[in-house]
Design an enzyme around this catalytic site. Structure first.
Site, PDB file in Angstrom:
ATOM      1  CG  ASP A  16      -2.016   5.938  -6.422  1.00  0.00           C
ATOM      2  OD1 ASP A  16      -1.228   6.359  -7.512  1.00  0.00           O
ATOM      3  OD2 ASP A  16      -1.485   5.533  -5.615  1.00  0.00           O
ATOM      4  NE  ARG A  17       2.738   9.364  -6.765  1.00  0.00           N
ATOM      5  CZ  ARG A  17       4.008   9.567  -6.454  1.00  0.00           C
ATOM      6  NH1 ARG A  17       4.706  10.808  -7.186  1.00  0.00           N
ATOM      7  NH2 ARG A  17       4.575   9.046  -5.512  1.00  0.00           N
ATOM      8  CE  LYS A  52      -1.413  -0.104  -1.989  1.00  0.00           C
ATOM      9  NZ  LYS A  52      -1.608   1.478  -2.218  1.00  0.00           N
ATOM     10  CB  SER A  56       3.221   3.740  -7.422  1.00  0.00           C
ATOM     11  OG  SER A  56       2.702   5.026  -7.610  1.00  0.00           O
ATOM     12  CG  HIS A  57       6.100   7.228  -8.561  1.00  0.00           C
ATOM     13  ND1 HIS A  57       5.396   6.694  -7.200  1.00  0.00           N
ATOM     14  CD2 HIS A  57       7.516   7.525  -7.909  1.00  0.00           C
ATOM     15  CE1 HIS A  57       6.204   6.853  -6.290  1.00  0.00           C
ATOM     16  NE2 HIS A  57       7.537   7.379  -6.695  1.00  0.00           N
ATOM     17  NE  ARG A 103       5.994   1.361  -4.262  1.00  0.00           N
ATOM     18  CZ  ARG A 103       5.404   2.464  -4.822  1.00  0.00           C
ATOM     19  NH1 ARG A 103       6.090   3.616  -5.151  1.00  0.00           N
ATOM     20  NH2 ARG A 103       3.918   2.655  -4.380  1.00  0.00           N
ATOM     21  CB  THR A 146       5.977   5.296   1.645  1.00  0.00           C
ATOM     22  OG1 THR A 146       7.269   6.060   1.980  1.00  0.00           O
ATOM     23  CG2 THR A 146       4.760   6.425   1.871  1.00  0.00           C
ATOM     24  CG  ASP A 153      -0.585   2.992  -8.418  1.00  0.00           C
ATOM     25  OD1 ASP A 153       0.089   4.115  -8.815  1.00  0.00           O
ATOM     26  OD2 ASP A 153      -0.615   2.783  -7.476  1.00  0.00           O
ATOM     27  CB  THR A 179       4.921  10.981   3.491  1.00  0.00           C
ATOM     28  OG1 THR A 179       5.246  12.454   3.903  1.00  0.00           O
ATOM     29  CG2 THR A 179       4.871  10.775   2.193  1.00  0.00           C
ATOM     30  CD  GLU A 188       0.615  11.270   0.541  1.00  0.00           C
ATOM     31  OE1 GLU A 188       1.734  11.339   1.368  1.00  0.00           O
ATOM     32  OE2 GLU A 188       0.486  10.392  -0.409  1.00  0.00           O
ATOM     33  CD  GLU A 189       4.990  16.110  -1.482  1.00  0.00           C
ATOM     34  OE1 GLU A 189       5.485  16.397  -2.599  1.00  0.00           O
ATOM     35  OE2 GLU A 189       5.111  14.978  -0.985  1.00  0.00           O
ATOM     36  CG  ASP A 240       0.521   7.024 -10.105  1.00  0.00           C
ATOM     37  OD1 ASP A 240      -0.634   6.957 -10.551  1.00  0.00           O
ATOM     38  OD2 ASP A 240       1.207   6.616  -9.179  1.00  0.00           O
ATOM     39  CE  LYS A 294      -0.542   8.655  -4.149  1.00  0.00           C
ATOM     40  NZ  LYS A 294      -0.126   7.777  -3.376  1.00  0.00           N
TER      41      LYS A 294
HETATM   42  C1  VG1 Z   1       6.165   8.809  -2.179  1.00  0.00           C
HETATM   43  C2  VG1 Z   1       5.386  10.181  -1.788  1.00  0.00           C
HETATM   44  C3  VG1 Z   1       4.167   9.890  -0.941  1.00  0.00           C
HETATM   45  C4  VG1 Z   1       3.031   8.948  -1.725  1.00  0.00           C
HETATM   46  C5  VG1 Z   1       3.898   7.816  -2.086  1.00  0.00           C
HETATM   47  C6  VG1 Z   1       3.165   6.524  -2.600  1.00  0.00           C
HETATM   48  O1  VG1 Z   1       6.531   8.313  -0.902  1.00  0.00           O
HETATM   49  O2  VG1 Z   1       6.036  11.102  -1.295  1.00  0.00           O
HETATM   50  O3  VG1 Z   1       3.533  11.014  -0.731  1.00  0.00           O
HETATM   51  O4  VG1 Z   1       1.964   8.584  -0.677  1.00  0.00           O
HETATM   52  O5  VG1 Z   1       5.158   7.990  -2.763  1.00  0.00           O
HETATM   53  O6  VG1 Z   1       2.594   7.166  -3.972  1.00  0.00           O
HETATM   54  P1  VG1 Z   1       8.119   8.582  -0.517  1.00  0.00           P
HETATM   55  O7  VG1 Z   1       8.366   7.622   0.554  1.00  0.00           O
HETATM   56  O8  VG1 Z   1       9.008   8.121  -1.618  1.00  0.00           O
HETATM   57  O9  VG1 Z   1       8.301  10.222  -0.573  1.00  0.00           O
HETATM   58  V1  VG1 Z   1       2.405   6.013  -5.048  1.00  0.00           V
HETATM   59  O10 VG1 Z   1       1.539   6.966  -6.394  1.00  0.00           O
HETATM   60  O11 VG1 Z   1       3.893   5.268  -5.205  1.00  0.00           O
HETATM   61  O12 VG1 Z   1       1.371   4.844  -4.389  1.00  0.00           O
HETATM   62 CO    CO Z   2       0.754   5.579  -7.696  1.00  0.00          CO
END
Ligand code: VG1
Ligand code: CO
Length: 544
Positions: free
Chosen positions: A282-283, A126, A113-114, A22, A18, A280, A345, A364-365, A278, A377
């Site tokens: 962006d959340r 990325k 990210s998270h 990773r 996504t 990085d 997504t 996004e949710e 989070d 984001k």
């Molecule tokens: C998750 C979220 C998605 C988001 C992605 C990257 O992906 O659901 O909405 O864009 O993380 O966010 P997935 O495929 O695990 O559902 V981040 O903050 O990791 O850049």
């Molecule tokens: Co992130």
């Protein structure tokens, strides 16, 4: 500059998900693993000789090592300038801004990210293109193709670069510039929001706040912007120092992981506003005194009130949400008579719409919101947006949310994650759901009558590209929805995400607990996918 060509063997698992590639740090530490992927990216790009590449990451374990490796490969491949965040740090939205501001060819962002960090945890990389946004699928597909056949990479024989001192240096043909990671981003925020009003609201005590940087990248950004520029109390930013292992926590801004903030916001004497970001940056998670704002509602509320923010005073050209995000923002778009797009997504799908001026705001949710100011984001942007709204409307968070529900109704929403499910079990669940797509429509389950069932396929309205298999949707006659999809960011097994929503127009029933209000749909979701039965689990690992 002396350049060496190193022979390597291809790895077969370098398919970006996504949001980039990773894997566990241990996987990235294998000989040639990172090198191959970076070379595969450069091999897939054209005409970058002498151009600029932006480089930075969220500071997690392996960040500095990776940056030195990438500098040498980028030098050997002919980039003319590298712009690197001091200490190797750049939040994802700041990196996006810097790519745009300095008209770089692209950028590499190092982050998972998270996901947790540390020697036994996760790392990620990325590539972002010249608009500052994540590389679209045609790029990531090309990177993967190339990575499967790569047999050598190029690297420059140069000393490690000093990442800690600001300024430019020339290394043979290559200019390396170390920039302050915060300054450009802070100036951008100042150009979007009413900083004077925010300063007044904070100094008068109307707004009190707490921001949890979760020992990740936003600490320095939040301190500079919220404390130094806007005058918030220094202790209002907690966990402000970026740590390589995020203090052993998941830098994931939700009520489960940002527990210190959550406890404070749901206790007596809570600040008026609380937020977290989070790994990085962006959340964002938005809370007020005794209230948590679901990300889907946050997006809708931002869209409904955007005209109150200086940069969006002229209104929005359109909005977009990822498919599993609730339909709350659709109602705002319908009311304002602006287009609303539904994308798969992942932020990469918003880039074309933003570039074409079709949308101003999107989200996004999964705790992600953003606008056309960058192509990622943006956590702190969302925080400032909410602060600016509170200051203009002179209303606490809870009142803003309730006012919104009164006007538009409430889309009661939750997401259940079943993490690290064995891959064959997860695939069997998806197969079983696919088989029901043709049989479910028309069937009744109590008050829920299935209106449609499908597998989401997106055709990009700008370039016509098609993205298939983006999640299974089951929609009901009353507007409720259940969505199932597998995560594309995990590093262990498969994570099943179940997204559940139901619309409630009746204002006397808005103050329900989501898990209670959605209980029947949650049961139905289990009936359709049997995740508990197949995994032997009794509950989701994370509920948001
Ligand atoms: C998750 C979220 C998605 C988001 C992605 C990257 O992906 O659901 O909405 O864009 O993380 O966010 P997935 O495929 O695990 O559902 V981040 O903050 O990791 O850049
Ligand atoms: Co992130």
């Amino acid at each position: 500059m002396q350049i060496e060509t190193i022979e390597t063997h291809a790895y077969n698992d370098q398919n970006p998900g996504t949001s980039g590639l990773r894997k566990k740090v241990k996987v990235f530490e294998q000989p040639g693993y990172l090198e191959n992927f970076v070379q595969a990216i450069f091999d897939s790009l054209e005409d970058f000789s002498g151009k600029t590449l932006v480089l930075g990451g969220d500071g997690r374990y392996f960040n500095r090592v990776a940056i030195q490796i990438i500098i040498k490969i980028a030098a050997a491949n002919g980039f003319g300038e590298l712009i690197i965040g001091q200490g190797g740090l750049l939040s994802t939205p700041a990196a996006s801004h810097i790519i745009r501001k300095y008209q770089a060819f692209g950028g590499l962002i190092l982050s998972a990210s998270h996901n947790p960090g540390g020697p036994n945890e996760d790392f990620g990389i990325k590539y972002n293109v010249g608009n500052g946004g994540p590389a679209p699928e045609k790029y990531t597909d090309a990177f993967f193709q190339r990575s499967q056949v790569i047999d050598s990479y190029k690297t420059a024989i140069i000393e490690d670069v000093d990442l800690d001192n600001l300024g430019s240096q020339q290394i043979d043909g290559l200019k390396v510039t170390i920039i302050d990671p915060v300054t450009d981003y802070a100036a951008l925020m100042q150009s979007i929001f009413d900083f004077n009003l925010l300063k007044q609201s904070i100094s008068s005590g109307y707004i009190t706040l707490m921001f949890d940087a979760m020992s990740a990248i936003t600490g320095p950004y939040a301190k500079r912007i919220l404390v130094d520029m806007l005058g918030a109390a220094p202790d209002s930013v907690i966990n402000a120092e970026p740590l390589e292992d995020f203090g052993g926590h998941h830098p994931d801004p939700n009520l489960a992981h940002a527990h210190e903030l959550a406890e404070r916001m749901f206790s007596a004497g809570a600040p008026t506003f609380g937020a977290a970001s989070d790994g990085d940056g962006d959340r964002n998670m938005i809370t007020g005194s005794n209230i948590f704002v679901t990300p889907s509602d946050s997006l809708a509320i931002m869209a409904a009130n955007a005209h109150l923010i200086p940069a969006y005073a002229k209104g929005l050209s359109g909005v977009a949400r990822s498919m599993p995000t609730s339909q709350a923002v659709d109602r705002v778009a319908a009311c304002y008579n602006i287009p609303c797009y539904e994308t798969p997504t992942g932020w990469k799908f918003f880039g074309n719409l933003l570039d074409a001026g079709k949308i101003t705001l999107c989200g996004e949710e999964s705790f992600g919101t953003g606008s056309d100011h960058v192509r990622e984001k943006d956590g702190l942007w969302a925080v400032l947006f909410w602060l600016n709204l509170i200051a203009v409307k002179r209303m606490p968070v809870a009142d803003i949310v309730h006012e919104h529900w009164q006007k538009f109704g409430r889309d009661i929403y939750c997401r259940h994650d079943y993490e690290a499910v064995e891959t064959p079990v997860a695939n069997a669940i998806v197969d079983c759901l696919r088989q029901q797509i043709t049989t479910l429509p028309g069937q009744s389950f109590g008050e829920y009558v299935v209106k449609y069932a499908d597998e989401f396929c997106y055709e990009d309205p700008i370039d016509g590209s098609i993205s298939k298999n983006q999640g299974i949707r089951i929609g009901f006659e009353n507007g409720s929805r259940i969505v199932f999809r597998l995560s594309g960011t995990g590093t262990v097994g498969a994570t099943l995400r179940i997204y559940i929503e139901r619309f409630e127009a009746d204002a006397t029933r808005h103050n329900q607990d989501a898990q209670v209000a959605l209980a029947e749909l949650i049961e139905l979701a289990e009936q359709f996918c049997e995740v508990k039965k197949r995994t032997g689990r009794v509950a989701p690992d994370v509920t948001t």
